[in-house]
Design a protein around this motif. Sequence first.
Motif, PDB file in Angstrom:
ATOM      1  N   LEU A  42       0.824  -1.216   0.000  1.00  0.00           N
ATOM      2  CA  LEU A  42       0.000   0.000   0.000  1.00  0.00           C
ATOM      3  C   LEU A  42       0.855   1.261   0.000  1.00  0.00           C
ATOM      4  O   LEU A  42       0.501   2.252  -0.646  1.00  0.00           O
ATOM      5  N   ASP A  43       1.984   1.232   0.696  1.00  0.00           N
ATOM      6  CA  ASP A  43       2.882   2.381   0.694  1.00  0.00           C
ATOM      7  C   ASP A  43       3.422   2.642  -0.715  1.00  0.00           C
ATOM      8  O   ASP A  43       3.505   3.789  -1.161  1.00  0.00           O
ATOM      9  N   THR A  44       3.750   1.597  -1.423  1.00  0.00           N
ATOM     10  CA  THR A  44       4.232   1.724  -2.797  1.00  0.00           C
ATOM     11  C   THR A  44       3.162   2.351  -3.691  1.00  0.00           C
ATOM     12  O   THR A  44       3.445   3.240  -4.500  1.00  0.00           O
ATOM     13  N   ILE A  45       1.935   1.918  -3.520  1.00  0.00           N
ATOM     14  CA  ILE A  45       0.827   2.483  -4.293  1.00  0.00           C
ATOM     15  C   ILE A  45       0.642   3.957  -3.960  1.00  0.00           C
ATOM     16  O   ILE A  45       0.469   4.789  -4.849  1.00  0.00           O
ATOM     17  N   THR A  46       0.714   4.293  -2.695  1.00  0.00           N
ATOM     18  CA  THR A  46       0.558   5.680  -2.260  1.00  0.00           C
ATOM     19  C   THR A  46       1.615   6.574  -2.893  1.00  0.00           C
ATOM     20  O   THR A  46       1.307   7.681  -3.337  1.00  0.00           O
ATOM     21  N   ARG A  47       2.838   6.100  -2.972  1.00  0.00           N
ATOM     22  CA  ARG A  47       3.914   6.897  -3.555  1.00  0.00           C
ATOM     23  C   ARG A  47       3.832   6.972  -5.077  1.00  0.00           C
ATOM     24  O   ARG A  47       4.094   8.009  -5.666  1.00  0.00           O
ATOM     25  N   ARG A  48       3.446   5.884  -5.723  1.00  0.00           N
ATOM     26  CA  ARG A  48       3.447   5.862  -7.186  1.00  0.00           C
ATOM     27  C   ARG A  48       2.225   6.530  -7.795  1.00  0.00           C
ATOM     28  O   ARG A  48       2.294   7.016  -8.927  1.00  0.00           O
ATOM     29  N   ALA A  49       1.104   6.527  -7.115  1.00  0.00           N
ATOM     30  CA  ALA A  49      -0.148   6.989  -7.716  1.00  0.00           C
ATOM     31  C   ALA A  49      -0.179   8.481  -8.034  1.00  0.00           C
ATOM     32  O   ALA A  49      -0.581   8.812  -9.129  1.00  0.00           O
ATOM     33  N   PRO A  50       0.189   9.412  -7.262  1.00  0.00           N
ATOM     34  CA  PRO A  50       0.196   9.490  -5.813  1.00  0.00           C
ATOM     35  C   PRO A  50      -1.219   9.740  -5.285  1.00  0.00           C
ATOM     36  O   PRO A  50      -1.969  10.527  -5.861  1.00  0.00           O
ATOM     37  N   VAL A  51      -1.553   9.040  -4.240  1.00  0.00           N
ATOM     38  CA  VAL A  51      -2.855   9.200  -3.600  1.00  0.00           C
ATOM     39  C   VAL A  51      -2.636   9.286  -2.095  1.00  0.00           C
ATOM     40  O   VAL A  51      -1.635   8.789  -1.586  1.00  0.00           O
ATOM     41  N   PRO A  52      -3.574   9.898  -1.372  1.00  0.00           N
ATOM     42  CA  PRO A  52      -3.457   9.921   0.082  1.00  0.00           C
ATOM     43  C   PRO A  52      -3.505   8.496   0.635  1.00  0.00           C
ATOM     44  O   PRO A  52      -4.192   7.636   0.069  1.00  0.00           O
ATOM     45  N   PRO A  53      -2.799   8.225   1.709  1.00  0.00           N
ATOM     46  CA  PRO A  53      -2.766   6.873   2.270  1.00  0.00           C
ATOM     47  C   PRO A  53      -4.147   6.277   2.542  1.00  0.00           C
ATOM     48  O   PRO A  53      -4.370   5.091   2.307  1.00  0.00           O
ATOM     49  N   GLU A  54      -5.090   7.093   2.967  1.00  0.00           N
ATOM     50  CA  GLU A  54      -6.425   6.555   3.289  1.00  0.00           C
ATOM     51  C   GLU A  54      -7.205   6.136   2.038  1.00  0.00           C
ATOM     52  O   GLU A  54      -8.195   5.413   2.132  1.00  0.00           O
ATOM     53  N   LYS A  55      -6.751   6.565   0.880  1.00  0.00           N
ATOM     54  CA  LYS A  55      -7.429   6.177  -0.364  1.00  0.00           C
ATOM     55  C   LYS A  55      -6.737   5.028  -1.089  1.00  0.00           C
ATOM     56  O   LYS A  55      -7.310   4.442  -2.005  1.00  0.00           O
ATOM     57  N   ALA A  56      -5.530   4.699  -0.686  1.00  0.00           N
ATOM     58  CA  ALA A  56      -4.763   3.661  -1.383  1.00  0.00           C
ATOM     59  C   ALA A  56      -5.466   2.310  -1.338  1.00  0.00           C
ATOM     60  O   ALA A  56      -5.565   1.624  -2.363  1.00  0.00           O
ATOM     61  N   GLU A  57      -5.971   1.919  -0.184  1.00  0.00           N
ATOM     62  CA  GLU A  57      -6.603   0.603  -0.085  1.00  0.00           C
ATOM     63  C   GLU A  57      -7.900   0.500  -0.888  1.00  0.00           C
ATOM     64  O   GLU A  57      -8.047  -0.430  -1.688  1.00  0.00           O
ATOM     65  N   PRO A  58      -8.854   1.435  -0.747  1.00  0.00           N
ATOM     66  CA  PRO A  58     -10.079   1.289  -1.551  1.00  0.00           C
ATOM     67  C   PRO A  58      -9.836   1.400  -3.054  1.00  0.00           C
ATOM     68  O   PRO A  58     -10.475   0.693  -3.839  1.00  0.00           O
ATOM     69  N   LEU A  59      -8.904   2.241  -3.465  1.00  0.00           N
ATOM     70  CA  LEU A  59      -8.606   2.346  -4.896  1.00  0.00           C
ATOM     71  C   LEU A  59      -7.939   1.074  -5.423  1.00  0.00           C
ATOM     72  O   LEU A  59      -8.247   0.605  -6.521  1.00  0.00           O
ATOM     73  N   THR A  60      -7.059   0.514  -4.617  1.00  0.00           N
ATOM     74  CA  THR A  60      -6.390  -0.737  -5.008  1.00  0.00           C
ATOM     75  C   THR A  60      -7.393  -1.872  -5.080  1.00  0.00           C
ATOM     76  O   THR A  60      -7.390  -2.661  -6.033  1.00  0.00           O
ATOM     77  N   ARG A  61      -8.259  -1.956  -4.092  1.00  0.00           N
ATOM     78  CA  ARG A  61      -9.280  -3.010  -4.084  1.00  0.00           C
ATOM     79  C   ARG A  61     -10.166  -2.907  -5.323  1.00  0.00           C
ATOM     80  O   ARG A  61     -10.391  -3.892  -6.032  1.00  0.00           O
TER      81      ARG A  61
END
Length: 75
Positions: A7-26
């Motif tokens: 999730l941290d990798t997604i947050t940095r690459r997207a970039p999206v706020p940490p609280e949005k990384a999980e629902p967007l990834t799902r």
Amino acid sequence: MDYATFLDTITRRAPVPPEKAEPLTRATLETLAERLTRGEAEDLARPSCPSRCRNRWFRPLRRPSPSDSTNSSIG
């Protein structure tokens, strides 16, 4: 890779706020899994997704039909 690192990798690459990384990834993985065969999903998820993601979100729900590619409204 563990779940938090994933999730941290997604947050940095997207970039999206940490609280949005999980629902967007799902949502992304569930949508992708809907369009893949079981073998394709397993091949894609195996090397890079933590087991928590593979087991919960990356299961193909159905086999794509031929009309899926012709009726796509992406654009």
